[in-house]
Design an enzyme around this catalytic site. Structure first.
Site, PDB file in Angstrom:
ATOM      1  N   HIS A 123       0.675  -1.592   0.152  1.00  0.00           N
ATOM      2  CA  HIS A 123      -0.546  -0.448   0.245  1.00  0.00           C
ATOM      3  C   HIS A 123       1.027   1.221  -0.006  1.00  0.00           C
ATOM      4  O   HIS A 123       0.466   1.969  -0.444  1.00  0.00           O
ATOM      5  CB  HIS A 123      -1.093   0.147   1.596  1.00  0.00           C
ATOM      6  CG  HIS A 123      -1.638   1.153   1.733  1.00  0.00           C
ATOM      7  ND1 HIS A 123      -3.031   1.438   0.615  1.00  0.00           N
ATOM      8  CD2 HIS A 123      -1.655   2.662   1.791  1.00  0.00           C
ATOM      9  CE1 HIS A 123      -3.733   2.521   1.053  1.00  0.00           C
ATOM     10  NE2 HIS A 123      -3.041   3.134   1.740  1.00  0.00           N
ATOM     11  N   GLU A 124       1.613   1.205   0.115  1.00  0.00           N
ATOM     12  CA  GLU A 124       2.268   2.811   1.028  1.00  0.00           C
ATOM     13  C   GLU A 124       3.660   2.851  -0.342  1.00  0.00           C
ATOM     14  O   GLU A 124       3.511   3.754  -1.273  1.00  0.00           O
ATOM     15  CB  GLU A 124       3.811   2.103   1.902  1.00  0.00           C
ATOM     16  CG  GLU A 124       2.909   2.465   2.981  1.00  0.00           C
ATOM     17  CD  GLU A 124       2.129   3.679   3.593  1.00  0.00           C
ATOM     18  OE1 GLU A 124       2.219   4.909   3.079  1.00  0.00           O
ATOM     19  OE2 GLU A 124       0.995   3.833   3.843  1.00  0.00           O
ATOM     20  N   GLU A 176      -5.601   6.869  -1.705  1.00  0.00           N
ATOM     21  CA  GLU A 176      -6.153   6.237  -0.810  1.00  0.00           C
ATOM     22  C   GLU A 176      -6.252   4.733  -1.755  1.00  0.00           C
ATOM     23  O   GLU A 176      -5.904   3.193  -1.542  1.00  0.00           O
ATOM     24  CB  GLU A 176      -6.913   5.707   0.475  1.00  0.00           C
ATOM     25  CG  GLU A 176      -6.664   6.610   1.522  1.00  0.00           C
ATOM     26  CD  GLU A 176      -5.242   6.310   2.065  1.00  0.00           C
ATOM     27  OE1 GLU A 176      -5.121   4.628   2.218  1.00  0.00           O
ATOM     28  OE2 GLU A 176      -3.865   6.708   2.075  1.00  0.00           O
ATOM     29  N   HIS A 222       1.635   4.458  -2.288  1.00  0.00           N
ATOM     30  CA  HIS A 222       1.294   5.622  -3.018  1.00  0.00           C
ATOM     31  C   HIS A 222       2.876   6.532  -4.044  1.00  0.00           C
ATOM     32  O   HIS A 222       2.528   7.508  -4.781  1.00  0.00           O
ATOM     33  CB  HIS A 222       1.617   6.083  -1.770  1.00  0.00           C
ATOM     34  CG  HIS A 222      -0.270   6.024  -1.026  1.00  0.00           C
ATOM     35  ND1 HIS A 222      -1.462   6.807  -1.027  1.00  0.00           N
ATOM     36  CD2 HIS A 222      -0.386   5.710   0.138  1.00  0.00           C
ATOM     37  CE1 HIS A 222      -2.032   6.334  -0.899  1.00  0.00           C
ATOM     38  NE2 HIS A 222      -1.335   5.428   0.483  1.00  0.00           N
TER      39      HIS A 222
HETATM   40 ZN   LIG Z   1      -2.337   5.109   2.140  1.00  0.00          ZN
END
Ligand SMILES: [Zn+2]
Length: 268
Positions: free
Chosen positions: A134-135, A195, A138
């Site tokens: 997830h990170e 997100e 981004h």
């Molecule tokens: Zn996030």
């Protein structure tokens, strides 16, 4: 005068659009890696100097191992989808920092920190892969630079006609986006759209790296349960709600399908 500057803004916004390889969507981004990465690299080094980096433990080795697998999966995906060299300016680094804060982050250019405080929630290597994916997503999708670009547009708009983006203004926007100067890694929340993108991209990368994407929803359930009276730092920027959890559950089969294209048929 006002009309002229508006035309300029629209023109600038159009020319600053880049296509995100992971979503195929055009996004507003004024910044090149060459402007943003050096700031991220120096802030990251400074952060490591000022904090206690854990080395030589099995946890530290796990963070590095997951990071390498996630980075390698991202590279394979980009190569296969017509973006070879997309990561050429990245200088991947994965560090575990001794701090009870429940948080993890990835700065532009692949500079990753996990705090020991998040490990009771990730619980195992697959849980780490969920957060790492997830990170990293981004960073890959340039969400930070997009946020800086939105700030730039506001600044230019505010001074209508003062067109040059000065270096110190760029630095100010970077610092704002990444919490530099207050508490690094305590960032402004990403938008719900960013997100959702990071969830979807992260799920795909973790599956290609051989981690079970079914575990993503489980991780976010544990994160949600850790909320309550004093929600962990990570939850202040990453609300774990039922929509997020049901999205991740619904997308997991497609992530596995994508991984099979890369010869990955079993997931741990
Ligand atoms: Zn996030």
């Amino acid at each position: 005068m006002k009309k002229l500057s508006l035309t300029f803004l629209v023109l600038m916004a159009v020319t600053a659009c880049k296509t995100n390889p992971f979503t195929g969507k055009s996004t507003l981004n004024f910044y090149d890696n060459s402007q943003v990465f050096p700031m991220a690299f120096s802030q990251y080094d400074q952060f490591l100097e000022e904090n206690k980096v854990v080395t030589g433990t099995s946890d530290a080795q796990m963070i590095a191992r997951v990071g390498q697998r996630i980075a390698s999966a991202a590279e394979r995906w980009l190569d296969a989808n017509g973006y070879p060299g997309y990561l050429k300016d990245y200088q991947w680094e994965y560090n575990l920092v001794d701090n009870e804060t429940v948080n993890a982050w990835c700065m532009p250019g692949g500079k990753i920190v996990f705090y020991t405080g998040i490990l009771p929630i990730t619980q195992n290597e697959t849980g780490v892969a969920v957060v790492m994916g997830h990170e990293v997503a981004h960073a890959l999708a340039d969400h930070g630079a997009q946020r800086m670009s939105a700030g730039t547009l506001q600044q230019i708009g505010a001074v209508a006609g003062n067109v040059a983006i000065k270096d110190d203004e760029t630095r100010g926007l970077f610092n704002q986006a990444y919490g530099v100067g207050s508490q690094i890694g305590v960032m402004l929340p990403f938008s719900r759209k960013h997100e959702t993108e990071a969830d979807r991209i992260g799920l795909q990368i973790m599956a290609i790296a051989g981690y079970n994407p079914d575990e993503a929803a489980e991780l976010w359930k544990r994160m949600k349960a850790a909320g309550g009276q004093a929600p962990p730092e990570f939850l202040s920027t990453h609300p774990s709600n039922d929509t997020r959890i049901s999205n991740l559950t619904a997308w997991a089969p497609a992530a596995k399908q994508e991984a099979r294209k890369f010869g990955v048929t079993s997931f741990k």
